[in-house]
Design a protein around this motif. Sequence first.
Motif, PDB file in Angstrom:
ATOM      1  N   PRO A  77       0.828  -1.209   0.000  1.00 31.80           N
ATOM      2  CA  PRO A  77       0.000   0.000   0.000  1.00 31.80           C
ATOM      3  C   PRO A  77       0.862   1.258   0.000  1.00 31.80           C
ATOM      4  CG  PRO A  77      -0.660  -1.528   1.741  1.00 31.80           C
ATOM      5  CD  PRO A  77       0.630  -2.025   1.205  1.00 31.80           C
ATOM      6  N   ASP A  78       0.363   2.282  -0.649  1.00 31.21           N
ATOM      7  CA  ASP A  78       1.001   3.594  -0.548  1.00 31.21           C
ATOM      8  C   ASP A  78       0.986   4.034   0.904  1.00 31.21           C
ATOM      9  OD1 ASP A  78       0.844   6.718  -0.536  1.00 31.21           O
ATOM     10  OD2 ASP A  78       1.654   6.183  -2.502  1.00 31.21           O
ATOM     11  N   ILE A  79       2.053   4.671   1.333  1.00 33.84           N
ATOM     12  CA  ILE A  79       2.167   5.068   2.743  1.00 33.84           C
ATOM     13  C   ILE A  79       1.028   5.969   3.183  1.00 33.84           C
ATOM     14  CG2 ILE A  79       3.627   7.092   2.284  1.00 33.84           C
ATOM     15  CD1 ILE A  79       5.203   6.293   4.830  1.00 33.84           C
ATOM     16  N   THR A  80       0.463   6.731   2.262  1.00 33.24           N
ATOM     17  CA  THR A  80      -0.642   7.644   2.612  1.00 33.24           C
ATOM     18  C   THR A  80      -1.922   6.891   2.938  1.00 33.24           C
ATOM     19  OG1 THR A  80      -1.266   7.884   0.281  1.00 33.24           O
ATOM     20  CG2 THR A  80       0.320   9.479   1.186  1.00 33.24           C
ATOM     21  N   LEU A  81      -2.000   5.615   2.536  1.00 38.69           N
ATOM     22  CA  LEU A  81      -3.196   4.820   2.813  1.00 38.69           C
ATOM     23  C   LEU A  81      -3.137   4.107   4.158  1.00 38.69           C
ATOM     24  CD1 LEU A  81      -3.885   3.156  -0.657  1.00 38.69           C
ATOM     25  CD2 LEU A  81      -5.235   4.940   0.445  1.00 38.69           C
ATOM     26  N   LEU A  82      -1.957   4.056   4.766  1.00 37.54           N
ATOM     27  CA  LEU A  82      -1.804   3.276   5.997  1.00 37.54           C
ATOM     28  C   LEU A  82      -2.693   3.767   7.143  1.00 37.54           C
ATOM     29  CD1 LEU A  82       2.017   2.453   6.090  1.00 37.54           C
ATOM     30  CD2 LEU A  82       0.115   0.946   5.498  1.00 37.54           C
ATOM     31  N   PRO A  83      -2.830   5.085   7.391  1.00 37.75           N
ATOM     32  CA  PRO A  83      -3.721   5.504   8.487  1.00 37.75           C
ATOM     33  C   PRO A  83      -5.164   5.054   8.274  1.00 37.75           C
ATOM     34  CG  PRO A  83      -2.246   7.292   7.867  1.00 37.75           C
ATOM     35  CD  PRO A  83      -2.089   6.227   6.827  1.00 37.75           C
ATOM     36  N   ALA A  84      -5.677   5.193   7.044  1.00 34.19           N
ATOM     37  CA  ALA A  84      -7.055   4.768   6.776  1.00 34.19           C
ATOM     38  C   ALA A  84      -7.188   3.257   6.874  1.00 34.19           C
ATOM     39  CB  ALA A  84      -7.481   5.245   5.387  1.00 34.19           C
ATOM     40  N   LEU A  85      -6.192   2.546   6.370  1.00 34.97           N
ATOM     41  CA  LEU A  85      -6.203   1.086   6.446  1.00 34.97           C
ATOM     42  C   LEU A  85      -6.182   0.627   7.896  1.00 34.97           C
ATOM     43  CD1 LEU A  85      -6.104  -1.511   4.738  1.00 34.97           C
ATOM     44  CD2 LEU A  85      -3.610  -1.318   4.743  1.00 34.97           C
ATOM     45  N   SER A  86      -5.366   1.295   8.700  1.00 35.75           N
ATOM     46  CA  SER A  86      -5.281   0.986  10.126  1.00 35.75           C
ATOM     47  C   SER A  86      -6.619   1.212  10.818  1.00 35.75           C
ATOM     48  CB  SER A  86      -4.194   1.843  10.773  1.00 35.75           C
ATOM     49  OG  SER A  86      -4.243   1.759  12.176  1.00 35.75           O
ATOM     50  N   THR A  87      -7.275   2.304  10.499  1.00 36.36           N
ATOM     51  CA  THR A  87      -8.573   2.627  11.111  1.00 36.36           C
ATOM     52  C   THR A  87      -9.633   1.606  10.730  1.00 36.36           C
ATOM     53  OG1 THR A  87      -8.048   4.992  11.126  1.00 36.36           O
ATOM     54  CG2 THR A  87     -10.373   4.379  11.299  1.00 36.36           C
TER      55      THR A  87
END
Length: 276
Positions: free
Chosen positions: A44-54
């Motif tokens: 995943p693109d690093i910018t997607l990690l917070p949303a993915l984590s949530t």
Amino acid sequence: MKDKLARNISIYRKEQGLTQEELAKLLGISFQAVSKWENAQTMPDITLLPALSTILEVSVDKLLGYVAQDKRITIYEDEYQTEDYYWGTEPNTACYQVLQLIPPTKPLKLLDIGCGEGKDAVFFARNGYEVDAFDVTNAGIEKTRRLADRTGVHVNVFKADLLEFRLDTHYDIIFSSGVLHYMKPEYRADIFDNYKRFTNENGMHVFNVFVNKPFIAPPPEKETNAYPWQSGQLLTYYHDWLIRDSAEIVFDCNSSGIPHQHAMTTMVAQKITTSP
């Protein structure tokens, strides 16, 4: 990291009851992208990690594999804090069955899943097997190391969660006693498939699992992370292996200080992929 992240995305997605398409829609991406993540083809693109984590309800650190546990899985972390060995140091009777069926007349690599305080893992090492072992409890791992040192043998013991850990090296024997009830039903097929793929030809799995019976009261320990098994379920994952032994037993237990009973299925299965 790529393989661990791929595995964790798949595990936590399923834990949330999401399909790849549903996760992709929540993130605003294609389901093919999620499929490639879970197959370790891309990350995943690093910018997607917070949303993915949530969405998956885990920390970014745990998603990336940096945190083994962020909540208690078993009650035995507390029980293992004492100097005494909660389960004693005598090996499970199934250990002797392993010695009889596949003795270490040549180098044999063995994995003990959920080794607890190490009594079985140390027994195997003492008898000449090359032993890896893991447990989810810090106290259990430390006591396994101490028991191995005291006995004068080596056990490669490490911390891992049954639900998250997957094999990437082959074994001749995979052993587990009193642990498989922590395996969530939706993960069983994936986990057993992994164990079977990483078992050498003619290797064996020696497992037992608690099974529900209407005539036996629930155990006094209140384990919120334990999941029920029914008679015969364990064997269904080994329909393509040779079943060397299978039995169902009822035994008395006093582990919690309250006398009670358990019903347990025991199984020895052997991997045979070529004609005799």
